[in-house]
Design a protein around this motif. Structure first.
Motif, PDB file in Angstrom:
ATOM      1  N   ILE A 113       0.836  -1.201   0.000  1.00  0.00           N
ATOM      2  CA  ILE A 113       0.000   0.000   0.000  1.00  0.00           C
ATOM      3  C   ILE A 113       0.870   1.250   0.000  1.00  0.00           C
ATOM      4  O   ILE A 113       1.751   1.405   0.835  1.00  0.00           O
ATOM      5  CB  ILE A 113      -0.928  -0.012   1.245  1.00  0.00           C
ATOM      6  N   TYR A 114       0.630   2.096  -0.993  1.00  0.00           N
ATOM      7  CA  TYR A 114       1.293   3.413  -1.032  1.00  0.00           C
ATOM      8  C   TYR A 114       0.213   4.452  -0.780  1.00  0.00           C
ATOM      9  O   TYR A 114      -0.617   4.699  -1.651  1.00  0.00           O
ATOM     10  CB  TYR A 114       1.918   3.675  -2.401  1.00  0.00           C
ATOM     11  N   GLY A 115       0.215   5.076   0.405  1.00  0.00           N
ATOM     12  CA  GLY A 115      -0.829   6.062   0.716  1.00  0.00           C
ATOM     13  C   GLY A 115      -2.180   5.389   0.660  1.00  0.00           C
ATOM     14  O   GLY A 115      -2.438   4.450   1.419  1.00  0.00           O
ATOM     15  N   ASN A 116      -3.030   5.854  -0.270  1.00  0.00           N
ATOM     16  CA  ASN A 116      -4.322   5.169  -0.385  1.00  0.00           C
ATOM     17  C   ASN A 116      -4.404   4.322  -1.647  1.00  0.00           C
ATOM     18  O   ASN A 116      -5.461   3.904  -2.076  1.00  0.00           O
ATOM     19  CB  ASN A 116      -5.494   6.160  -0.282  1.00  0.00           C
ATOM     20  N   LEU A 117      -3.199   4.067  -2.244  1.00  0.00           N
ATOM     21  CA  LEU A 117      -3.156   3.228  -3.441  1.00  0.00           C
ATOM     22  C   LEU A 117      -2.677   1.824  -3.086  1.00  0.00           C
ATOM     23  O   LEU A 117      -1.645   1.664  -2.433  1.00  0.00           O
ATOM     24  CB  LEU A 117      -2.196   3.846  -4.466  1.00  0.00           C
ATOM     25  N   LYS A 118      -3.447   0.845  -3.508  1.00  0.00           N
ATOM     26  CA  LYS A 118      -3.028  -0.534  -3.277  1.00  0.00           C
ATOM     27  C   LYS A 118      -2.331  -1.034  -4.532  1.00  0.00           C
ATOM     28  O   LYS A 118      -2.973  -1.451  -5.491  1.00  0.00           O
ATOM     29  CB  LYS A 118      -4.240  -1.413  -2.951  1.00  0.00           C
ATOM     30  N   ALA A 119      -0.992  -0.975  -4.535  1.00  0.00           N
ATOM     31  CA  ALA A 119      -0.227  -1.420  -5.701  1.00  0.00           C
ATOM     32  C   ALA A 119      -0.371  -2.930  -5.844  1.00  0.00           C
ATOM     33  O   ALA A 119      -0.419  -3.466  -6.952  1.00  0.00           O
ATOM     34  CB  ALA A 119       1.234  -1.030  -5.557  1.00  0.00           C
ATOM     35  N   LEU A 120      -0.430  -3.627  -4.721  1.00  0.00           N
ATOM     36  CA  LEU A 120      -0.731  -5.064  -4.718  1.00  0.00           C
ATOM     37  C   LEU A 120      -1.864  -5.269  -3.715  1.00  0.00           C
ATOM     38  O   LEU A 120      -1.862  -4.707  -2.624  1.00  0.00           O
ATOM     39  CB  LEU A 120       0.483  -5.887  -4.293  1.00  0.00           C
ATOM     40  N   GLY A 150       0.626  -8.193 -17.493  1.00  0.00           N
ATOM     41  CA  GLY A 150      -0.374  -7.235 -17.040  1.00  0.00           C
ATOM     42  C   GLY A 150      -0.039  -5.865 -17.564  1.00  0.00           C
ATOM     43  O   GLY A 150       1.105  -5.592 -17.925  1.00  0.00           O
ATOM     44  N   PRO A 151      -1.055  -4.999 -17.627  1.00  0.00           N
ATOM     45  CA  PRO A 151      -0.825  -3.650 -18.153  1.00  0.00           C
ATOM     46  C   PRO A 151       0.094  -2.840 -17.241  1.00  0.00           C
ATOM     47  O   PRO A 151       0.341  -3.220 -16.104  1.00  0.00           O
ATOM     48  CB  PRO A 151      -2.215  -3.035 -18.216  1.00  0.00           C
ATOM     49  N   SER A 152       0.546  -1.745 -17.779  1.00  0.00           N
ATOM     50  CA  SER A 152       1.423  -0.862 -17.002  1.00  0.00           C
ATOM     51  C   SER A 152       0.682  -0.360 -15.762  1.00  0.00           C
ATOM     52  O   SER A 152      -0.497  -0.032 -15.827  1.00  0.00           O
ATOM     53  CB  SER A 152       1.845   0.304 -17.888  1.00  0.00           C
ATOM     54  N   GLY A 153       1.356  -0.364 -14.634  1.00  0.00           N
ATOM     55  CA  GLY A 153       0.748   0.113 -13.391  1.00  0.00           C
ATOM     56  C   GLY A 153      -0.038  -0.949 -12.663  1.00  0.00           C
ATOM     57  O   GLY A 153      -0.643  -0.684 -11.623  1.00  0.00           O
ATOM     58  N   SER A 154       0.001  -2.195 -13.173  1.00  0.00           N
ATOM     59  CA  SER A 154      -0.796  -3.248 -12.546  1.00  0.00           C
ATOM     60  C   SER A 154      -0.104  -3.849 -11.324  1.00  0.00           C
ATOM     61  O   SER A 154      -0.701  -4.638 -10.596  1.00  0.00           O
ATOM     62  CB  SER A 154      -1.112  -4.343 -13.574  1.00  0.00           C
ATOM     63  N   GLY A 155       1.160  -3.500 -11.099  1.00  0.00           N
ATOM     64  CA  GLY A 155       1.841  -3.977  -9.892  1.00  0.00           C
ATOM     65  C   GLY A 155       2.931  -4.997 -10.140  1.00  0.00           C
ATOM     66  O   GLY A 155       3.448  -5.609  -9.196  1.00  0.00           O
ATOM     67  N   LYS A 156       3.334  -5.172 -11.411  1.00  0.00           N
ATOM     68  CA  LYS A 156       4.336  -6.187 -11.737  1.00  0.00           C
ATOM     69  C   LYS A 156       5.683  -5.918 -11.056  1.00  0.00           C
ATOM     70  O   LYS A 156       6.246  -6.801 -10.418  1.00  0.00           O
ATOM     71  CB  LYS A 156       4.548  -6.259 -13.262  1.00  0.00           C
ATOM     72  N   SER A 157       6.135  -4.677 -11.192  1.00  0.00           N
ATOM     73  CA  SER A 157       7.440  -4.355 -10.605  1.00  0.00           C
ATOM     74  C   SER A 157       7.386  -4.443  -9.083  1.00  0.00           C
ATOM     75  O   SER A 157       8.346  -4.894  -8.440  1.00  0.00           O
ATOM     76  CB  SER A 157       7.888  -2.951 -11.022  1.00  0.00           C
ATOM     77  N   THR A 158       6.292  -4.009  -8.523  1.00  0.00           N
ATOM     78  CA  THR A 158       6.136  -4.080  -7.070  1.00  0.00           C
ATOM     79  C   THR A 158       6.244  -5.538  -6.606  1.00  0.00           C
ATOM     80  O   THR A 158       6.919  -5.852  -5.617  1.00  0.00           O
ATOM     81  CB  THR A 158       4.775  -3.476  -6.666  1.00  0.00           C
ATOM     82  N   LEU A 159       5.598  -6.411  -7.363  1.00  0.00           N
ATOM     83  CA  LEU A 159       5.644  -7.831  -7.026  1.00  0.00           C
ATOM     84  C   LEU A 159       7.063  -8.387  -7.160  1.00  0.00           C
ATOM     85  O   LEU A 159       7.553  -9.122  -6.294  1.00  0.00           O
ATOM     86  CB  LEU A 159       4.687  -8.593  -7.956  1.00  0.00           C
TER      87      LEU A 159
HETATM   88  N1  ADP Z   1       7.385   3.909  -4.516  1.00  0.00           N
HETATM   89  C1  ADP Z   1       6.093   4.109  -4.900  1.00  0.00           C
HETATM   90  N2  ADP Z   1       5.375   5.098  -4.312  1.00  0.00           N
HETATM   91  C2  ADP Z   1       4.104   5.317  -4.668  1.00  0.00           C
HETATM   92  N3  ADP Z   1       3.492   4.627  -5.603  1.00  0.00           N
HETATM   93  C3  ADP Z   1       4.143   3.641  -6.233  1.00  0.00           C
HETATM   94  C4  ADP Z   1       5.496   3.332  -5.912  1.00  0.00           C
HETATM   95  N4  ADP Z   1       5.916   2.295  -6.684  1.00  0.00           N
HETATM   96  C5  ADP Z   1       4.865   1.975  -7.473  1.00  0.00           C
HETATM   97  N5  ADP Z   1       3.800   2.773  -7.187  1.00  0.00           N
HETATM   98  C6  ADP Z   1       2.495   2.681  -7.811  1.00  0.00           C
HETATM   99  O1  ADP Z   1       2.041   1.354  -7.694  1.00  0.00           O
HETATM  100  C7  ADP Z   1       1.405   0.961  -8.866  1.00  0.00           C
HETATM  101  C8  ADP Z   1       2.051  -0.291  -9.429  1.00  0.00           C
HETATM  102  O2  ADP Z   1       3.321   0.060  -9.943  1.00  0.00           O
HETATM  103  P1  ADP Z   1       4.318  -0.975 -10.607  1.00  0.00           P
HETATM  104  O3  ADP Z   1       4.446  -2.131  -9.722  1.00  0.00           O
HETATM  105  O4  ADP Z   1       5.555  -0.240 -10.966  1.00  0.00           O
HETATM  106  O5  ADP Z   1       3.533  -1.364 -11.934  1.00  0.00           O
HETATM  107  P2  ADP Z   1       4.077  -2.063 -13.256  1.00  0.00           P
HETATM  108  O6  ADP Z   1       5.446  -2.506 -13.036  1.00  0.00           O
HETATM  109  O7  ADP Z   1       3.104  -3.186 -13.505  1.00  0.00           O
HETATM  110  O8  ADP Z   1       3.959  -1.034 -14.334  1.00  0.00           O
HETATM  111  C9  ADP Z   1       1.432   2.113  -9.824  1.00  0.00           C
HETATM  112  O9  ADP Z   1       0.198   2.816  -9.762  1.00  0.00           O
HETATM  113  C10 ADP Z   1       2.547   2.962  -9.303  1.00  0.00           C
HETATM  114  O10 ADP Z   1       2.281   4.330  -9.575  1.00  0.00           O
END
Ligand code: ADP
Ligand code: MG
Lengths: 382, 226
Positions: free
Chosen positions: B12-19, B36-45
């Protein structure tokens, strides 16, 4: 291959293959080290250099008779001089004053050693020549005007003490003016002749009135010499020519303070420049640091790699700087003081160590910033 | 026991659930594509699996050990020992030669061994490029150096983020061939990609959307195409 070897291979590769960036930092360190070692060389050489300069202003120590004048002679002067480090002693000039008659007028004649008088009174300006062979004299400018003598003139000086008091004839000695002495001071009122000539005129009593010394030493050292001599040598009172010695040490202190301040400023500037370069280096290599962390580097490992580069740079810069610094000091010495200096081997390790320490301090902040870099950076697309 | 198990993971980033409440198991030797599309949480995972980040909620088991509460320092050690990373931008150190870049991974792991590093480069077909700097290598060659570096310490999991994203068709195929070979040798591969061709060749495809697993299925054609 050991880890240490790989460490060295990485940091040298970074310096060698990233030349353009590193050259700036290296230049800053080398210039800083050059000025540092140059100024320190000059700082320590100033007393010697200036001492030689100051000796142009004349004697800085005098010996006078203490108590009975008859006991103050060349022997007591030599004994006193033996208490002064011979390498510091530039010259000793004895003076004996007697009243003689020239052209029927009473004149004060000074017997001296012409060779050493040239050393202890280098500021004496002679129109003509210093006396060379015996019976040649220097006549003070005022006295020459009074007596109507000029360079090359001959005159007769009657004996003060006649060998045969019953003789009516006083043939005296015929003397020749080799030069007119122009000093702007009291010396212009005297006639200077070889000691042997004066002894012939006034009797060989070997009595002296004063000895002037030119000693290459700082004021404190001079004071110590004077005290030792006054204490240990009977009949001799040694004192400093305050007018000369005090102004010498004032000038020296001011010069050294100036050099010291400049050195500190240069070191600070070098540090700022290196810190600035290293900050840029760390910023430019954020990705690399992130990658290294992603590959498993610890914070400590990263610190050491960057510090290692910085310290290596500091060492090389210091080495280059020591040599250029010597050249710089030599240049300044020759052009400002007109004499050369000797290389101080100790300054080589000192400069290198100071360069490494300064570079290390300068790297501290930027390298600490590298700690905050997140390894996840490497997965962020751009 | 699975090699990797994610249990109710959220980031969770603020009020955004990246995963958002992810559950995923990866077995030893599996080849999984994460799409998955861009912003779907792949890198976070990827960051969480790669021990570069921790989940806000949930547990991560790697080799049976919960790593979700470990300190940054021990995560570094786990990453060093168990994970091999392959990046879209290759991330080679530009002032080190190909073989030196591989040796850097050995250096942080245990002992640099030039012979072994050369072997790894030969394996990816770069035996004759070992002394070249990254700037003297093509993109495909750089990616192969990156792969050699990821393999050098025999990691439990090879994690690749868009490994073909910066490559042309030819080089993409070379990289995929290497992956196939690695898979045959029993390596565990997790590949993030948005390229369907790269996703299709994997054994299993997991699709993310808005931080959730939208689908997770075995690839029926797997092993048929050569
Ligand atoms: N360090 C961070 N702080 C705030 N938001 C983040 C951070 N890293 C990723 N996000 C947000 O989390 C979501 C998932 O990001 P990410 O995992 O990079 O997606 P992907 O790799 O699938 O494009 C996006 O909306 C991104 O803006
Ligand atoms: Mg991404």
């Amino acid at each position: 291959m050991t880890r240490r070897k790989m460490f060295m291979r990485m940091i040298t590769a970074s310096l060698v293959r990233r030349r353009s960036r590193m050259v700036v930092a290296l230049l800053a360190i080398a210039v800083g080290a050059t000025i540092l070692s140059g100024l320190v060389t000059i700082y320590y050489d100033i007393p010697r250099q200036m001492g030689a300069q100051f000796r142009n202003y004349g004697a800085n120590m005098i010996f006078l008779a203490l108590g009975s004048e008859a006991d103050f002679n060349m022997d007591s002067v030599n004994e006193a001089v033996s208490h002064i480090d011979s390498s510091n002693l530039l010259g000793v000039t004895p003076f004996r004053y007697e009243t003689v008659r020239i052209h029927e007028q009473p004149v004060v004649a000074a017997g001296t050693d012409m060779k050493s008088a040239q050393v202890t009174s280098p500021y004496w300006h002679i129109e003509g020549q210093w006396p060379d062979s015996d019976k040649e004299v220097l006549v003070g400018k005022k006295m020459a005007e009074l007596l109507g003598l000029k360079e090359g003139d001959s005159f007769n000086v009657p004996f003060v003490v006649q060998e045969d008091p019953d003789s009516v004839l006083n043939l005296g000695i015929d003397m020749k003016v080799s030069g007119i002495l122009d000093t702007g001071g009291s010396e212009e009122d005297y006639v200077y002749m070889h000691m042997a000539d004066l002894e012939e005129l006034a009797g060989a009593t070997e009595r002296l009135d004063v000895a002037e010394l030119s000693v290459s030493a700082a004021q404190d050292e001079l004071k110590a010499y004077a005290e030792t001599i006054s204490e240990k040598v009977d009949g001799v009172s040694a004192s400093l020519v305050k007018r000369v010695t005090q102004s010498e040490s004032t000038v020296l202190k001011k010069l050294q303070a100036l050099v010291f301040i400049v050195t500190v400023v240069v070191l600070i500037l070098t540090m700022i420049c290196v810190a600035n370069t290293m900050t840029a280096v760390v910023a430019e290599r954020r990705k690399e640091i992130g990658l290294r962390k992603a590959l498993g580097a610890s914070d400590k490992g990263i610190i050491w790699e960057f510090m290692g580069e910085g310290l290596l740079l500091g060492g090389i810069g210091g080495l280059i700087g020591s040599f250029f610094g010597f050249a710089f000091a030599q240049f300044v010495s020759i052009h400002v003081f007109g004499s050369s200096i000797t290389f101080q081997p100790l300054l080589l390790p000192v400069t290198i160590i100071v360069s490494i320490v300064v570079t290390g301090l300068a790297c501290l902040m930027p390298v600490r910033n590298a700690m905050d870099i997140d390894p996840a950076l490497v997965l962020k697309g751009e | 026991m699975s090699l990797l198990e994610l249990k109710n993971i959220s980031k969770i980033y603020g009020n955004l659930k990246a995963l958002d409440d992810i559950n995923l198991k990866v077995e030893k030797g599996e080849w999984v594509a994460i799409m998955g599309p861009s912003g779907s949480g792949k890198s976070t995972l990827m960051n969480i699996i790669g021990c570069m980040d921790k989940p806000s909620v949930g547990e991560v088991f790697l080799d049976g050990k919960d790593i979700s509460k470990e300190s940054a320092r021990s995560l570094t050690e786990i990453r060093r020992d168990k994970i091999g990373l392959i990046f879209q931008q290759f991330h080679l150190i530009n002032y080190l030669t190909a073989v030196e870049n591989v040796m850097v991974a050995q250096y942080y792991h245990s002992m640099p061994d030039e012979e072994e590093a050369l072997e790894a480069l030969k394996r990816v077909g770069l035996g004759d490029r070992a002394k070249h700097l990254p700037s003297q290598l093509s993109g495909g060659e750089q990616q192969r150096v990156c792969i050699a570096r990821a393999l050098i310490n025999h990691p439990e999991v090879i994690l690749a983020d868009e490994p073909t994203g910066n490559l042309d068709e030819t080089n993409e195929n070379i990289v995929l061939d290497i992956f196939r070979q690695l898979h045959e040798e029993g390596a565990t591969l997790i590949v993030v990609t948005h390229d369907p061709e790269v996703g299709e060749v994997a054994e299993r495809t997991v699709i993310l959307e808005h931080g959730r697993i939208k689908s997770d299925k075995q690839n029926e054609d797997f092993g048929k195409q050569i």
